[in-house]
Design a protein around this motif. Structure first.
Motif, short mmCIF file in Angstrom:
data_model
loop_
_atom_site.label_atom_id
_atom_site.label_comp_id
_atom_site.label_asym_id
_atom_site.label_seq_id
_atom_site.Cartn_x
_atom_site.Cartn_y
_atom_site.Cartn_z
N VAL A 49 27.08 50.55 45.73
CA VAL A 49 27.22 49.58 44.64
C VAL A 49 26.91 48.20 45.21
N ASN A 50 26.18 47.40 44.46
CA ASN A 50 25.85 46.06 44.94
C ASN A 50 27.01 45.09 44.81
N SER A 51 27.76 45.20 43.70
CA SER A 51 28.86 44.26 43.51
C SER A 51 29.90 44.81 42.54
N PHE A 52 31.15 44.44 42.79
CA PHE A 52 32.25 44.70 41.88
C PHE A 52 32.79 43.35 41.40
N THR A 53 33.06 43.26 40.11
CA THR A 53 33.73 42.08 39.56
C THR A 53 35.12 42.51 39.13
N LEU A 54 36.14 41.85 39.69
CA LEU A 54 37.53 42.22 39.44
C LEU A 54 38.18 41.14 38.60
N GLY A 55 38.44 41.43 37.35
CA GLY A 55 39.03 40.44 36.45
C GLY A 55 40.54 40.56 36.39
N GLY A 56 41.21 39.41 36.34
CA GLY A 56 42.67 39.40 36.17
C GLY A 56 43.38 40.32 37.11
N ASN A 57 44.27 41.15 36.58
CA ASN A 57 45.02 42.10 37.40
C ASN A 57 44.37 43.47 37.45
N SER A 58 43.09 43.51 37.75
CA SER A 58 42.39 44.79 37.90
C SER A 58 42.55 45.29 39.33
N GLN A 59 42.31 46.59 39.50
CA GLN A 59 42.43 47.18 40.82
C GLN A 59 41.22 48.06 41.13
N MET A 89 41.04 32.88 40.04
CA MET A 89 42.29 33.58 40.34
C MET A 89 43.49 32.67 40.20
N THR A 90 44.63 33.28 39.87
CA THR A 90 45.92 32.60 39.93
C THR A 90 46.85 33.50 40.74
N ALA A 91 48.05 33.00 41.01
CA ALA A 91 49.01 33.79 41.77
C ALA A 91 49.42 35.05 41.00
N LYS A 92 49.45 34.96 39.67
CA LYS A 92 49.87 36.08 38.84
C LYS A 92 48.70 36.92 38.35
N GLU A 93 47.52 36.35 38.27
CA GLU A 93 46.36 37.05 37.75
C GLU A 93 45.24 37.07 38.79
N HIS A 94 45.12 38.18 39.48
CA HIS A 94 44.04 38.32 40.47
C HIS A 94 43.78 39.80 40.71
#
Length: 246
Positions: A100-110, A132-137
């Motif tokens: 895979v060339n790239s992953f985009t991780l939004g908010g609280n994704s894993q 990113m924030t401390a709660k949403e990353h």
């Protein structure tokens, strides 16, 4: 006639070679990445799922856990994968390479790599955490792997920390990766993580190894405002002067 036939074949070939954007619908109800019934292209299923270097996969928010394994053909052959907040992509394999060339991780994704045998990285790839924030990353976890064939590949971290949302002090864990790597050390390029200047926040990106696990962390701490610090010093000075008089 020959020219017309050539044109038709050329157009068909060009159409087949174009990138397809697959959007996760989960309509099959089984959470399997390799089930074509879970994907749509332009709103309808097409009998396929993301499986080539030209394909793009979009997983929306709160899609639950989606499993991607070598029981499905073309494991890991996708150009880009977007994972929305609240969704988890679990890459589990008996043996196979992830391409895979790239992953985009939004908010609280894993994004989780997990295997009881071996999992290999077929190419360099990037992890884009967005803002990113401390709660949403987003987070990357690759610790439950018997044989992690990192093959000397480089993972480039990209993202911007929203310092205005921070308060107090804390640590943001972006990645946790088993350090016993095969085929060459995994290289982590953290230069793409950007922390905007904020006079009230001190933050830094670090890569540490703890108990055999390599982690990518952002540590932050609130700095007292100058006026507050001055008042504190004046208060301390007054207290000392009072004690001295007594």
């Amino acid at each position: 006639m020959k020219l017309s036939t050539f044109c038709i074949l050329f157009c068909l070939s060009a159409g087949l070679s174009q990138a397809a954007i697959y959007v996760w619908s989960g309509a099959a109800g089984n959470g399997i990445y390799g089930d074509s019934g879970n994907w749509t292209v332009d709103g309808t299923t097409n009998g396929y799922y993301p499986q080539s270097d030209r394909d793009h996969a979009i997983i929306g928010e709160n899609a639950g856990t989606i499993t991607w394994s070598t029981s499905q053909a073309y494991f890991g052959a996708t150009s880009t994968v977007q994972i929305g907040s609240g969704s988890t992509l679990l890459c589990t394999t008996t043996i196979g390479d992830l391409n895979v060339n790239s992953f985009t991780l939004g908010g609280n994704s894993q994004l989780i790599f997990e295997s009881s045998n071996a999992l290999g990285l077929g190419r360099d790839f990037s992890l884009d955490f967005g803002t990113m924030t401390a709660k949403e990353h987003g987070t990357l976890t690759a610790t439950d792997i018997s044989g992690f064939w990192t093959n000397g590949k480089t993972v480039t971290f990209i993202g911007v920390l929203d310092t205005n949302s921070l308060s107090g002090s804390g640590t943001i864990e972006l990645a946790s990766i088993k350090s016993s790597q095969l085929g060459g050390n995994l290289n982590l390029d953290l230069s793409g993580l950007y922390i905007p200047y904020n006079a009230q926040i001190q933050a830094d990106v670090t890569q540490v190894t703890e108990n055999g696990v390599t982690k990518v962390l952002i540590n932050y701490e609130t700095v007292p405002e100058p006026a507050t610090a001055t008042l504190s010093l004046l208060g301390l000075g007054g207290l000392l002067l009072r004690r001295k008089r007594q």
